[in-house]
Design a protein around this motif. Structure first.
Motif, PDB file in Angstrom:
ATOM      1  N   SER A 114      22.225  39.580  52.763  1.00 34.26           N
ATOM      2  CA  SER A 114      22.948  38.853  53.613  1.00 34.26           C
ATOM      3  C   SER A 114      23.712  39.549  53.341  1.00 34.26           C
ATOM      4  O   SER A 114      24.330  39.926  52.626  1.00 34.26           O
ATOM      5  CB  SER A 114      23.342  37.426  53.530  1.00 34.26           C
ATOM      6  OG  SER A 114      24.699  36.847  54.221  1.00 34.26           O
TER       7      SER A 114
ATOM      8  N   GLY B 140      26.785  39.602  55.499  1.00 35.63           N
ATOM      9  CA  GLY B 140      27.747  38.623  56.003  1.00 35.63           C
ATOM     10  C   GLY B 140      28.919  38.788  57.149  1.00 35.63           C
ATOM     11  O   GLY B 140      28.338  39.591  58.043  1.00 35.63           O
TER      12      GLY B 140
ATOM     13  N   ASN C 184      22.866  36.324  60.396  1.00 39.97           N
ATOM     14  CA  ASN C 184      22.901  35.621  58.844  1.00 39.97           C
ATOM     15  C   ASN C 184      20.887  35.378  58.805  1.00 39.97           C
ATOM     16  O   ASN C 184      20.642  35.450  57.695  1.00 39.97           O
ATOM     17  CB  ASN C 184      23.292  34.140  58.535  1.00 39.97           C
ATOM     18  CG  ASN C 184      24.059  34.360  57.762  1.00 39.97           C
ATOM     19  OD1 ASN C 184      25.810  35.185  57.424  1.00 39.97           O
ATOM     20  ND2 ASN C 184      25.583  33.372  58.403  1.00 39.97           N
ATOM     21  N   SER C 185      20.384  36.300  60.086  1.00 38.95           N
ATOM     22  CA  SER C 185      19.451  36.436  60.268  1.00 38.95           C
ATOM     23  C   SER C 185      18.407  37.419  59.611  1.00 38.95           C
ATOM     24  O   SER C 185      17.413  37.962  59.105  1.00 38.95           O
ATOM     25  CB  SER C 185      19.193  36.830  61.639  1.00 38.95           C
ATOM     26  OG  SER C 185      19.486  37.291  62.147  1.00 38.95           O
ATOM     27  N   GLY C 186      19.967  38.632  58.941  1.00 33.14           N
ATOM     28  CA  GLY C 186      18.852  39.701  58.327  1.00 33.14           C
ATOM     29  C   GLY C 186      19.193  41.199  58.911  1.00 33.14           C
ATOM     30  O   GLY C 186      18.914  42.009  58.376  1.00 33.14           O
TER      31      GLY C 186
END
Length: 72
Positions: free
Chosen positions: A7, A9, A14-16
C-alpha cells in the motif's frame, strides 16, 4: 497501470493500482513507456521494483509513477 503489492497510502487509492502514464498526460512523452518496460522486465525476471510517486500527479484519481527502479 501497475498493481503494487504494498500500500502506498498518502492519498493515493488503496487498491494498489498506479498509473504509468503511457499516454504522457502528466509525464514527458516516452517516460510512461519506459516505466512500463522497467516493470515488465522486473516481472519477467522475478525482481522487485521501487516506485516513486508524486501525490500531485493523478490521472482519474490514480497516482502516477514518476520513476521506477528495478532492484537487482
Amino acid at each position: 497501470m501497475a498493481l503494487l503489492d504494498v500500500s502506498i497510502g498518502n492519498s493515493c487509492p488503496n487498491s494498489g493500482w498506479v498509473s504509468l502514464d503511457c499516454k504522457a498526460v502528466k509525464t514527458p512523452a516516452g517516460d510512461g513507456n519506459r516505466h512500463f518496460a522497467s516493470a515488465l522486465l522486473a516481472a519477467s525476471l522475478n525482481k522487485q521494483v521501487t516506485v516513486y510517486i508524486n501525490n500531485a500527479n493523478k490521472i482519474d484519481n490514480y497516482c502516477v509513477a514518476d520513476r521506477i527502479d528495478t532492484i537487482f
